[in-house]
Design a protein around this motif. Sequence first.
Motif, short mmCIF file in Angstrom:
data_model
loop_
_atom_site.label_atom_id
_atom_site.label_comp_id
_atom_site.label_asym_id
_atom_site.label_seq_id
_atom_site.Cartn_x
_atom_site.Cartn_y
_atom_site.Cartn_z
N MET A 1 0.84 -1.16 0.00
CA MET A 1 0.00 0.00 0.00
C MET A 1 0.89 1.24 0.00
N VAL A 2 0.47 2.28 -0.71
CA VAL A 2 1.25 3.51 -0.86
C VAL A 2 0.88 4.47 0.24
N ASP A 3 1.89 5.15 0.79
CA ASP A 3 1.66 6.15 1.83
C ASP A 3 1.12 7.42 1.16
N GLU A 4 -0.20 7.69 1.32
CA GLU A 4 -0.85 8.80 0.63
C GLU A 4 -0.39 10.16 1.12
N SER A 5 -0.07 10.31 2.39
CA SER A 5 0.35 11.60 2.92
C SER A 5 1.66 12.06 2.28
N LYS A 6 2.58 11.09 2.05
CA LYS A 6 3.85 11.43 1.42
C LYS A 6 3.63 11.81 -0.04
N VAL A 7 2.80 11.08 -0.72
CA VAL A 7 2.51 11.38 -2.12
C VAL A 7 1.79 12.70 -2.24
N ASP A 8 0.77 12.91 -1.39
CA ASP A 8 0.05 14.18 -1.44
C ASP A 8 0.96 15.35 -1.09
N GLY A 9 1.86 15.17 -0.13
CA GLY A 9 2.80 16.23 0.23
C GLY A 9 3.73 16.57 -0.91
N GLU A 10 4.24 15.54 -1.60
CA GLU A 10 5.14 15.80 -2.73
C GLU A 10 4.39 16.45 -3.89
N VAL A 11 3.18 15.98 -4.14
CA VAL A 11 2.38 16.55 -5.22
C VAL A 11 2.04 18.00 -4.91
N THR A 12 1.63 18.27 -3.69
CA THR A 12 1.27 19.62 -3.29
C THR A 12 2.48 20.54 -3.36
N LYS A 13 3.63 20.06 -2.90
CA LYS A 13 4.83 20.88 -2.91
C LYS A 13 5.25 21.19 -4.34
N SER A 14 5.21 20.23 -5.23
CA SER A 14 5.61 20.49 -6.60
C SER A 14 4.61 21.42 -7.29
N PHE A 15 3.32 21.29 -6.97
CA PHE A 15 2.33 22.18 -7.53
C PHE A 15 2.54 23.61 -7.05
N ARG A 16 2.86 23.76 -5.76
CA ARG A 16 3.15 25.09 -5.21
C ARG A 16 4.35 25.71 -5.90
N ASP A 17 5.40 24.93 -6.10
CA ASP A 17 6.59 25.43 -6.80
C ASP A 17 6.26 25.83 -8.23
N GLU A 18 5.49 24.97 -8.88
CA GLU A 18 5.10 25.24 -10.27
C GLU A 18 4.25 26.51 -10.35
N LEU A 19 3.31 26.67 -9.42
CA LEU A 19 2.45 27.84 -9.39
C LEU A 19 3.26 29.11 -9.11
N ALA A 20 4.19 29.03 -8.17
CA ALA A 20 5.02 30.20 -7.84
C ALA A 20 5.86 30.61 -9.04
N ALA A 21 6.42 29.66 -9.76
CA ALA A 21 7.22 29.96 -10.94
C ALA A 21 6.36 30.60 -12.03
N VAL A 23 3.54 32.35 -11.61
CA VAL A 23 3.16 33.70 -11.20
C VAL A 23 4.33 34.66 -11.39
N ALA A 24 5.53 34.25 -11.03
CA ALA A 24 6.70 35.10 -11.20
C ALA A 24 6.94 35.41 -12.67
N GLN A 25 6.81 34.42 -13.53
CA GLN A 25 7.01 34.62 -14.96
C GLN A 25 5.93 35.54 -15.54
N ARG A 26 4.69 35.33 -15.14
CA ARG A 26 3.59 36.14 -15.65
C ARG A 26 3.74 37.59 -15.24
N ASP A 27 4.07 37.84 -13.97
CA ASP A 27 4.23 39.20 -13.49
C ASP A 27 5.40 39.90 -14.16
#
Length: 136
Positions: A1-21, A23-27
């Motif tokens: 069984m896969v540890d969902e908290s670790k996967v969700d944390g990594e997915v959320t962190k990468s999405f946050r990084d992607e979103l921040a990049a 926004v910075a590029q757009r601005d």
Amino acid sequence: MVDESKVDGEVTKSFRDELAAWVAQRDQAARPKRRESLAAFLVVRADVIEATAAGYALKTIWEHLHEAGRVSFRYETFLKHVRRHITNPPTEQSKPVPVKRSNERESKPIHEPRKVESVGIPSFHYNPRMEDKDLI
């Protein structure tokens, strides 16, 4: 069984990084600086004057310039530049204000009060003591 908290944390962190990049590029790319918008307007200033003299609306002029890629700023900024540089252009360059030294004394004030001239409209002045000749 896969540890969902670790996967969700990594997915959320990468999405946050992607979103921040993103926004910075757009601005950085989307908004022209104030100096750039003024310079772009001054380039097309003569064309705007000519088009308004021909009877075109400012909105139509801005839309054409914007679609043609000659200006990249918003319509509100365009109107601000029109007011400052066409409708109400600066009459003189600002003159340096003379600096009054503490040891110098002048009898005249630096700024004289503005003189108000009457416009010739008659006005009523109440006089509580009337003379007999004014009553008849």
